[in-house]
Design a protein around this motif. Structure first.
Motif, PDB file in Angstrom:
ATOM      1  N   THR A   1       0.829  -1.203   0.000  1.00  0.00           N
ATOM      2  CA  THR A   1       0.000   0.000   0.000  1.00  0.00           C
ATOM      3  C   THR A   1       0.863   1.253   0.000  1.00  0.00           C
ATOM      4  O   THR A   1       0.609   2.211  -0.738  1.00  0.00           O
ATOM      5  CB  THR A   1      -0.921   0.015   1.231  1.00  0.00           C
ATOM      6  N   MET A   2       1.891   1.255   0.824  1.00  0.00           N
ATOM      7  CA  MET A   2       2.706   2.448   1.000  1.00  0.00           C
ATOM      8  C   MET A   2       3.707   2.664  -0.138  1.00  0.00           C
ATOM      9  O   MET A   2       4.147   3.773  -0.390  1.00  0.00           O
ATOM     10  CB  MET A   2       3.458   2.376   2.335  1.00  0.00           C
ATOM     11  N   GLY A   3       4.096   1.582  -0.808  1.00  0.00           N
ATOM     12  CA  GLY A   3       4.934   1.733  -1.991  1.00  0.00           C
ATOM     13  C   GLY A   3       6.423   1.570  -1.782  1.00  0.00           C
ATOM     14  O   GLY A   3       7.161   1.406  -2.745  1.00  0.00           O
ATOM     15  N   SER A   4       6.884   1.618  -0.541  1.00  0.00           N
ATOM     16  CA  SER A   4       8.308   1.413  -0.269  1.00  0.00           C
ATOM     17  C   SER A   4       8.483   1.090   1.202  1.00  0.00           C
ATOM     18  O   SER A   4       7.592   1.348   2.019  1.00  0.00           O
ATOM     19  CB  SER A   4       9.124   2.662  -0.607  1.00  0.00           C
ATOM     20  N   LEU A   5       9.633   0.552   1.548  1.00  0.00           N
ATOM     21  CA  LEU A   5       9.913   0.265   2.956  1.00  0.00           C
ATOM     22  C   LEU A   5      10.027   1.565   3.742  1.00  0.00           C
ATOM     23  O   LEU A   5       9.555   1.653   4.884  1.00  0.00           O
ATOM     24  CB  LEU A   5      11.196  -0.553   3.092  1.00  0.00           C
ATOM     25  N   PHE A   6      10.638   2.577   3.147  1.00  0.00           N
ATOM     26  CA  PHE A   6      10.787   3.860   3.824  1.00  0.00           C
ATOM     27  C   PHE A   6       9.422   4.439   4.170  1.00  0.00           C
ATOM     28  O   PHE A   6       9.186   4.891   5.299  1.00  0.00           O
ATOM     29  CB  PHE A   6      11.559   4.836   2.934  1.00  0.00           C
ATOM     30  N   ALA A   7       8.493   4.430   3.204  1.00  0.00           N
ATOM     31  CA  ALA A   7       7.155   4.979   3.443  1.00  0.00           C
ATOM     32  C   ALA A   7       6.379   4.150   4.459  1.00  0.00           C
ATOM     33  O   ALA A   7       5.600   4.691   5.246  1.00  0.00           O
ATOM     34  CB  ALA A   7       6.389   5.059   2.125  1.00  0.00           C
ATOM     35  N   THR A   8       6.599   2.848   4.456  1.00  0.00           N
ATOM     36  CA  THR A   8       5.925   1.980   5.423  1.00  0.00           C
ATOM     37  C   THR A   8       6.387   2.277   6.841  1.00  0.00           C
ATOM     38  O   THR A   8       5.579   2.393   7.765  1.00  0.00           O
ATOM     39  CB  THR A   8       6.175   0.498   5.080  1.00  0.00           C
TER      40      THR A   8
END
Length: 230
Positions: free
Chosen positions: A133-140
């Motif tokens: 959903t968030m699109g990247s590990l950083f965004a998650t």
């Protein structure tokens, strides 16, 4: 989420012996009375030895959600996830005011803004946060940190049947945020065959953050080629 209360109890006893202590009930897999009965039966069977939560996947009406929460009021349910459609934030807020059981969001989460809006409306006390959903590990990680800062429960979870690559990512995310008190839910266990050489596997109900280069898993490129859609 099996067909009967008895089949769910059989599975729960099996998984308890395997080391699991955190159970999520699929609300809607059987008639509502059956979902209520399973939650109460789990609490009677295991007492305080387990954590129990439930997920409706947007499948309930406001009336049915209220009925479910009343039916499990004494079962110490940790939370009910996404009782109805993601656009029904006002209905979520009304339901939240009517119960002591925490409500969580999943399908409603498209980014940090939805987490904050549900918190501000008193419509949710926790969120399922997914890398897909968030699109990247950083965004998650960033979204989970926002939820943690707001005092919300966080479940780090995957879509059904992600591989051990996704599972490894979830474990790394969960290891660096303040708290994943609502659980960590990898789903590679649903695959008939994984695409890494050593699939991530729980031992006594617990998962270890993989070590090594990258995410700590080695892709089996022969399996990738075998399953590739051409």
């Amino acid at each position: 989420g099996g067909p009967t209360v008895d089949s769910d109890l059989v599975e729960a006893r099996c998984q308890y012996r395997a080391g699991y202590r955190f159970f999520k009930i699929k609300v809607g897999a059987k008639p509502l009375a059956g979902s209520i009965a399973v939650v109460n039966a789990l609490r009677r069977t295991f007492g305080s030895k387990i954590i129990v939560c439930a997920d409706a996947n947007m499948g309930l009406s406001p009336r049915a959600a209220s009925e479910f929460l009343r039916g499990v009021a004494s079962a110490r349910l940790l939370y009910l996830e996404q009782p109805f459609g993601k656009e029904k934030i006002k209905a979520m807020a009304r339901l939240s005011r009517s119960t002591r059981i925490a409500l969580g969001i999943d399908e409603s989460v498209g980014g940090v803004s939805e987490i904050v809006s549900h918190y501000s409306a008193n419509a949710a006390k926790g969120a399922a946060i997914k890398t897909i959903t968030m699109g990247s590990l950083f965004a998650t990680v960033a979204a989970a940190k926002v939820a943690n800062a707001l005092g919300m429960g966080v479940n780090i979870s995957a879509k059904i049947a992600e591989s051990s690559v996704g599972a490894a990512a979830l474990l790394h995310v969960a290891s660096v945020i303040d708290d994943a008190v609502w659980g960590v839910s990898p789903t590679n266990c649903y695959l008939a065959q994984d695409i890494v050489r050593t699939p991530i596997t729980p031992k006594r109900g617990k998962l270890t953050v993989p070590t090594g280069g990258g995410l700590g898993v080695e892709v089996n490129f022969a399996a990738v080629n075998r399953f590739r859609i051409r």
